[in-house]
Enzyme design. Structure first.
Site, PDB file in Angstrom:
ATOM      1  N   HIS A  92       0.805  -1.216   0.000  1.00  0.00           N
ATOM      2  CA  HIS A  92       0.000   0.000   0.000  1.00  0.00           C
ATOM      3  C   HIS A  92       0.837   1.264   0.000  1.00  0.00           C
ATOM      4  O   HIS A  92       0.382   2.304  -0.464  1.00  0.00           O
ATOM      5  CB  HIS A  92      -1.040  -0.061   1.122  1.00  0.00           C
ATOM      6  CG  HIS A  92      -2.161  -0.988   0.767  1.00  0.00           C
ATOM      7  ND1 HIS A  92      -2.209  -2.284   1.196  1.00  0.00           N
ATOM      8  CD2 HIS A  92      -3.218  -0.812  -0.067  1.00  0.00           C
ATOM      9  CE1 HIS A  92      -3.275  -2.876   0.658  1.00  0.00           C
ATOM     10  NE2 HIS A  92      -3.907  -2.004  -0.109  1.00  0.00           N
ATOM     11  N   GLU A 115      -9.876 -11.158  -7.067  1.00  0.00           N
ATOM     12  CA  GLU A 115      -8.516 -10.995  -6.559  1.00  0.00           C
ATOM     13  C   GLU A 115      -8.028 -12.232  -5.812  1.00  0.00           C
ATOM     14  O   GLU A 115      -6.921 -12.265  -5.306  1.00  0.00           O
ATOM     15  CB  GLU A 115      -8.393  -9.738  -5.683  1.00  0.00           C
ATOM     16  CG  GLU A 115      -9.479  -9.559  -4.651  1.00  0.00           C
ATOM     17  CD  GLU A 115      -9.353  -8.246  -3.888  1.00  0.00           C
ATOM     18  OE1 GLU A 115      -8.385  -7.505  -4.056  1.00  0.00           O
ATOM     19  OE2 GLU A 115     -10.280  -7.972  -3.086  1.00  0.00           O
ATOM     20  N   CYS A 125      -8.519  -2.960 -11.641  1.00  0.00           N
ATOM     21  CA  CYS A 125      -8.228  -1.828 -10.770  1.00  0.00           C
ATOM     22  C   CYS A 125      -6.940  -2.018  -9.993  1.00  0.00           C
ATOM     23  O   CYS A 125      -6.536  -1.160  -9.212  1.00  0.00           O
ATOM     24  CB  CYS A 125      -9.387  -1.568  -9.811  1.00  0.00           C
ATOM     25  SG  CYS A 125      -9.730  -2.984  -8.741  1.00  0.00           S
TER      26      CYS A 125
END
Ligand code: PEP
Ligand code: MG
Length: 826
Positions: A453, A687, A758
């Site tokens: 992240h 995912e 995404c």
């Protein structure tokens, strides 16, 4: 003679041998019993005086008038809460009656943050005590519980501290000597024992209650040590000696690890003057090294009075302890020991005493603390054992953390030099967003992975970044000129003038190219054969959305709602959520699509106010929609608030971490119940490999798919997305992942559903043509990447992309796929 004590808590009684902490289970703290409580107020087991209350408030001792002491220790490992969740009802010196409330504690907090709520009640070492037994019955409550037998005619007063006695000399078996982990283990054991205990080497000794002191002895493998003490029983001494001989938790069969300076290189071998890393955010940065750790603090000269300074110091310690325990909780399991050692440093008696003495002598707290930790850090840094010397950095880390708390946020605010290349081990998201975009030209992380992240945030800030560069980058000189090439994954540490000149030219070219791409960014992206590909933006807040729209985004393809939750101390209420989502929807406009993702907490994004039990593998645990089973209320409130924006924009809601059809059906039913005729597209994030493989079963039941390639890559290749040493292999263009994406694209085509990407692959320019060739018609990327992704779409035809995919699917390695794309790129 017998003394009978009341149970200080209602709960299940258990013998000490069942307590999950060797200090208690092996009787090192004295004989006694334990209670697994069902209440949250600790009451006095007898009338007496409170003679000790731990500074972390989790343990206290009451002494009866005949001298018998009873120690109560609430929970296991609760010291790390540093007082959080404990409210004492007494102070040292208070007289109490039996049954008087002593301490209130937050059972939920302890249950979620610590190992156990089990509370230990022991009689600290006392030669007059012959036995301690619990009353009948498993559930205890109040009176007549613990029976303490005393020798006839003896007083129960605890033995005074005796003269110093030494144990035998022992050879240290640890392959790397007494480093932080065994030292911390010794400290933990000694902490619960009476009197003074020192660890001695030939020619020096240190308090065994001081981590810094133990490390400062610089004990290497096979060095001889012994314990010297004032009050240990023979049995306690023997247990400590046995623990030392068994390595204090170290693996004694392990070969000594390499010195920490050995660089971890993810790819090709090192070229002189270059460090290799993995591209986390594309681009090129030329600038000077700014070592993140070295914050500059203005130390005050004058004390505001010993009492005030002492209060400040204690407050800063508590604040720093809270931060460290937070970091420990969020850290990957392998790194938790680092923060546990940091927590020990904060309680180091030598450091604390030196600081408190200097404060009493009218020094300002910040100056006193700085001098204390610097002195010890210098001792450590000078040790010949590189593993021990590296602990000086830990000490300085902790030292600076406390300084920042002492001096307040403002003075700890970082000022980045012009054209900084920030170099650090890793950053947490809140630190990453502090990077000053005007001054920071690049980010170089010794750890992390391209899909972590931090990397995602760096991309959204548009800061060229490398990760997994290895610890060698941390030894770079502050202010040294470097080139961070986040196109080719290289940090040039000593660039010559020719190299600098060529980097400047390349930067100029890149800037011009970006300007050209930006000029077209507000037009639709169509392939050469006319297919429209929606290029949308990934956002966490309104600022990202503003930037995305400025860069030409046609909608929002991923709104990471958990980033909004992360910025708050508690769950936002329904109105607060409705307002926040509504503002975003309005900013976006009625014609554009907002794909909001339901909360994706867990993994590397735990939420402090959504407590979860400790998990060995949080990425494989209660993450994303898996939390719906235990916390449906949380999702229900979010769905309700999100749906209210359906009037203001084209709302789509997608669900993270779906791995089974049943999970999808359950959450879809929940959403459908709340739809009440509103028009909202409902989709699944792909995912997890199981969802990708079942795409043809899911497709008839969804409105769309959005592929999260970051997690899909991590779970398919079984590589932690932030793993520093394997970061080079975390590549979404691995043919195994392409095959999964291909299957999803085909399932969507067959059932007439749209499918987007995404994850990070959507803005990887070498991935774009492959995605277009697999029926992906929406790419959602970080704001700065919108123009270049649109430009890339325009470079290809769908027909060529499909051909390319046919060839790529037959390959076996990600690198071969990349080579193929580069060859075909016009
Ligand atoms: C992904 O996994 O690719 C994704 C987009 O979600 P996140 O990165 O937030 O886990
Ligand atoms: Mg994900």
């Amino acid at each position: 003679m017998q003394v009978v004590l009341q149970a200080p808590l209602t709960g299940w009684a258990l013998p000490l041998s069942e307590v999950p902490d060797p200090v208690f289970s092996q009787g090192l703290a004295g004989p006694g019993y334990a209670i697994d409580p069902t209440v949250s107020v600790l009451k006095s087991p007898c009338a007496g005086e409170v003679v000790q209350l731990h500074r972390c408030l989790h343990a206290l001792t009451v002494r009866r008038s005949d001298g018998l002491e009873v120690l109560m220790h609430v929970g296991i490992d609760t010291v790390k809460l540093n007082g959080q969740g404990f409210t004492p009802r007494v102070k040292v010196g208070d007289s109490v009656e039996a049954g008087a409330p002593l301490l209130e504690f937050d059972s939920d907090l302890i249950a979620t943050r610590c190992r156990s709520l089990i509370t230990v009640v022991v009689i600290p070492e006392n030669p007059a005590v012959t036995s301690v037994a619990a009353g009948e019955g498993k559930v205890v409550q109040g009176s007549d519980w613990l029976k303490v037998e005393l020798k006839q005619g003896e007083t129960a007063a605890a033995q005074a501290e005796g003269p110093e006695k030494s144990g035998r000399w022992l050879e240290l078996p640890n392959p790397t000597g007494m480093h932080a982990r065994p030292a911390a283990q010794l400290l933990t054991m000694v902490k619960e024992l009476p009197g003074n205990v020192w660890l001695e080497k030939r020619g020096g000794r240190a308090s065994a209650r001081s981590l810094v002191g133990i490390l400062g002895l610089g004990l290497g493998p096979k060095d001889e040590v012994r314990l010297t003490h004032t009050s240990l029983s023979d049995q306690q001494l023997k247990r400590l000696e046995e623990a030392i001989l068994s390595g204090l938790g170290d693996d004694l069969s392990a070969a000594p690890p390499p010195a920490p300076a050995a660089p971890v290189q993810p790819a090709a071998p090192t070229v002189e003057g270059q460090l290799l890393g993995v591209v986390a955010s594309r681009g090129l940065g030329i600038g000077v090294v700014y070592l993140w750790k070295r914050a500059t603090f203005q130390l005050p000269d004058k004390s505001e009075g010993a009492t005030r300074e002492r209060e400040r110091f204690e407050g800063a310690l508590t604040q720093a302890a809270g931060q460290i325990s937070d970091l420990e909780r969020k850290a990957p399991p392998a790194e938790r020991a680092i923060f546990a050692a940091h927590a020990e440093i904060l309680q180091d008696p030598e450091l604390l005493e030196a600081t408190r003495t200097a404060i009493a002598a009218e020094q300002p707290a910040a100056r006193a603390w700085h001098a204390a930790y610097e002195k010890q850090a210098e001792v450590l840094a000078a040790l010949p054992n590189p593993l021990l010397a590296a602990r000086a950095n830990d000490l300085r880390d902790v030292g600076e953390r406390v300084l920042a708390c002492l001096l307040g946020e403002a003075s700890a605010q970082r000022v980045f030099p012009e054209n900084s290349i920030v170099v650090c081990r890793d950053l947490n998201p809140s630190e990453t967003v502090q990077l000053d975009r005007q001054r920071v030209r690049g980010l170089c992380l010794s750890q992390g992975g391209p899909t972590s992240h931090v990397a995602i945030l760096a991309r959204s800030l548009g800061i060229p970044s490398l990760c997994a560069v290895g610890p060698a980058c941390l030894d770079l000189k502050e202010g040294a000129q470097v080139i961070l090439d986040a196109e080719n994954g290289v940090l040039h540490c000593q660039p010559g003038s020719a190299e600098l000149e060529s980097a400047r030219r390349r930067l100029e070219e890149l800037t011009q190219q970006q300007q050209a791409e930006r000029a077209q960014a507000h037009q639709e992206a169509r392939t050469g054969d006319g297919t429209h590909v929606e290029v949308a933006v990934n956002i966490g807040n309104g600022d990202d959305l503003r930037q995305g729209l400025e860069q030409g985004a046609e909608g929002v393809g991923l709104f990471r709602t958990e980033f909004y939750f992360h910025g708050l101390d508690q769950e936002p209420g329904p109105e607060q959520q409705t307002q926040f989502y509504g503002e975003l929807a309005q900013q976006l406009g009625a014609q554009k699509r907002l794909v909001a993702r339901l909360l994706d907490v867990g993994g590397d994004k735990p939420l402090p106010y959504v407590p979860m039990a400790h998990e060995e593998n949080p990425f494989l645990g209660l993450r994303g929609i898996r939390l719906y089973k235990s916390r449906p209320d949380l999702f229900r409130r979010q769905i309700e608030a999100l749906f209210k924006t359906s009037e203001q924009c084209r709302l789509a809601v997608m669900v993270p971490m779906i791995s089974t059809l049943a999970e999808w059906r359950a959450i879809r039913a929940e959403m459908e119940q709340q739809l009440q005729g509103r028009k909202v597209e409902l989709g699944v994030m792909i995912e997890v490999p199981s969802a990708a493989l079942l795409a043809d079963q899911l497709a008839p039941e969804v409105d769309f798919f959005s592929i999260g390639t970051n997690d899909l890559t991590q779970y398919t290749l079984a590589i932690d997305r932030a793993h520093p040493e394997l970061a080079g292999q975390v590549d979404a263009l691995h043919p195994s992942i392409l095959r999964l994406i291909h299957g999803v694209g085909e399932a969507a085509r067959k059932h007439g559903k749209w499918v987007g990407v995404c994850g990070g692959a959507a803005q990887d320019l070498e991935a774009v043509p492959l995605l277009l060739g697999m029926n992906i018609r929406e790419l959602s990327v970080s704001p700065p990447a919108v123009p270049s992704v649109k430009a890339e779409v325009r470079r290809w035809t769908v027909a060529d992309c499909e051909k390319l995919v046919g060839e790529a699917l037959a390959l076996a390695e990600a690198e071969a796929v990349r080579k193929l794309v580069r060859e075909r790129r016009k």
